[in-house]
Design a protein around this motif. Structure first.
Motif, PDB file in Angstrom:
ATOM      1  N   ARG A   1     -33.281  86.193  43.889  1.00 32.37           N
ATOM      2  CA  ARG A   1     -32.508  84.726  44.542  1.00 32.37           C
ATOM      3  C   ARG A   1     -32.275  85.236  46.169  1.00 32.37           C
ATOM      4  O   ARG A   1     -32.098  84.255  46.772  1.00 32.37           O
ATOM      5  CB  ARG A   1     -31.332  84.481  43.946  1.00 32.37           C
ATOM      6  CG  ARG A   1     -31.390  83.540  42.788  1.00 32.37           C
ATOM      7  CD  ARG A   1     -29.890  83.128  42.368  1.00 32.37           C
ATOM      8  NE  ARG A   1     -29.032  84.200  42.208  1.00 32.37           N
ATOM      9  CZ  ARG A   1     -28.838  85.098  41.135  1.00 32.37           C
ATOM     10  NH1 ARG A   1     -29.608  84.699  40.018  1.00 32.37           N
ATOM     11  NH2 ARG A   1     -27.799  85.779  40.919  1.00 32.37           N
TER      12      ARG A   1
ATOM     13  N   ASN B   1     -33.884  86.688  48.231  1.00 29.38           N
ATOM     14  CA  ASN B   1     -35.305  86.928  49.225  1.00 29.38           C
ATOM     15  C   ASN B   1     -35.141  86.099  50.387  1.00 29.38           C
ATOM     16  O   ASN B   1     -35.059  84.848  50.408  1.00 29.38           O
ATOM     17  CB  ASN B   1     -36.562  86.445  48.309  1.00 29.38           C
ATOM     18  CG  ASN B   1     -37.863  86.620  49.185  1.00 29.38           C
ATOM     19  OD1 ASN B   1     -37.817  87.105  50.222  1.00 29.38           O
ATOM     20  ND2 ASN B   1     -38.958  86.236  48.636  1.00 29.38           N
TER      21      ASN B   1
ATOM     22  N   GLU C   1     -32.857  89.252  38.822  1.00 30.34           N
ATOM     23  CA  GLU C   1     -32.684  88.079  39.278  1.00 30.34           C
ATOM     24  C   GLU C   1     -31.800  87.617  40.552  1.00 30.34           C
ATOM     25  O   GLU C   1     -32.278  86.991  41.496  1.00 30.34           O
ATOM     26  CB  GLU C   1     -31.905  87.059  38.258  1.00 30.34           C
ATOM     27  CG  GLU C   1     -32.790  86.975  36.961  1.00 30.34           C
ATOM     28  CD  GLU C   1     -31.845  86.403  35.665  1.00 30.34           C
ATOM     29  OE1 GLU C   1     -30.787  86.347  35.805  1.00 30.34           O
ATOM     30  OE2 GLU C   1     -32.600  85.869  34.630  1.00 30.34           O
ATOM     31  N   SER C   2     -30.743  88.556  40.663  1.00 33.50           N
ATOM     32  CA  SER C   2     -30.100  88.524  41.972  1.00 33.50           C
ATOM     33  C   SER C   2     -30.972  88.920  43.209  1.00 33.50           C
ATOM     34  O   SER C   2     -31.027  88.250  44.314  1.00 33.50           O
ATOM     35  CB  SER C   2     -28.991  89.520  41.936  1.00 33.50           C
ATOM     36  OG  SER C   2     -28.145  89.356  43.100  1.00 33.50           O
TER      37      SER C   2
ATOM     38  N   SER D   1     -29.839  90.706  35.448  1.00 32.06           N
ATOM     39  CA  SER D   1     -28.993  89.985  36.408  1.00 32.06           C
ATOM     40  C   SER D   1     -29.374  90.629  37.558  1.00 32.06           C
ATOM     41  O   SER D   1     -29.524  89.801  38.704  1.00 32.06           O
ATOM     42  CB  SER D   1     -27.594  90.006  36.090  1.00 32.06           C
ATOM     43  OG  SER D   1     -26.903  91.264  36.060  1.00 32.06           O
TER      44      SER D   1
END
Length: 183
Positions: free
Chosen positions: A91, A93, A87-88, A84
């Motif tokens: 996201r 960027n 992934e965070s 996570s």
């Protein structure tokens, strides 16, 4: 038995310039000996996705560092992220155009949030085409004219004041894909 978690290990400074050589097959075996499961490596620069029942990230990172030290004679810094967290970071960027040139954006993953980052010097060092953004434990750096020639890229870790390891956008997205659960 504890619930298995997916981790992404970013080993810093291995296989760079002929120093701290650690073949990925050896690294995979080292992690498996530390009770890591489903170990997958990506390219030769120390990117590993695996599962572990260990919930203490610091303890796990310390075990991996010590295991490499015991088998190869050097102890690389290991930054562990959960799926996570990775992934965070992806996201978050702020430079979406990086999809066209994925080597132009690097994410510096920081060991902790910087207490006194020198963003003024970062701003002074960047070229007219470079951009950056610091968000929590990630420093995003867009270098459209090349990462290797960027004065800011070379000094970013020192200016942020915390240990960091950088990965380009292509590597980050590959690691996100590798970290997906396999059903």
């Amino acid at each position: 038995m504890s619930k298995m978690k997916t981790y992404i290990a970013l080993f810093r400074g291995i296989n760079v310039g002929g120093n701290h050589m650690l073949p990925m097959k050896d690294l995979k075996l080292i992690l498996e000996r530390q009770d890591c499961l489903d170990v997958r490596t990506y390219i030769q620069s120390g990117n590993v996705v695996f599962r572990s029942a260990e919930s203490d990230v610091r303890r796990l990172a310390g075990r991996l560092t010590a295991a490499v030290g015991k088998s190869h004679g050097f102890e690389p810094h290991v930054l562990l992220l959960t799926r996570s967290e990775l992934e965070s970071a992806a996201r978050g960027n702020p430079f979406p155009e990086c999809s066209e040139n994925p080597k132009s954006v690097h994410l510096f993953f920081l060991a902790e949030p910087p207490k006194k980052p020198d963003l003024k010097t970062c701003e002074a060092l960047k070229t007219s085409t470079e951009r950056f953004k610091l968000t929590g434990c990630v420093f995003y750096l867009h270098t459209p004219d090349g990462f290797g020639t960027s004065k800011l890229a070379v000094r970013a870790e020192k200016l942020l004041g915390v240990a960091a390891t950088a990965r380009n956008w292509r590597t980050v997205m590959t690691l996100v894909d590798l970290a997906q659960p396999s059903d």
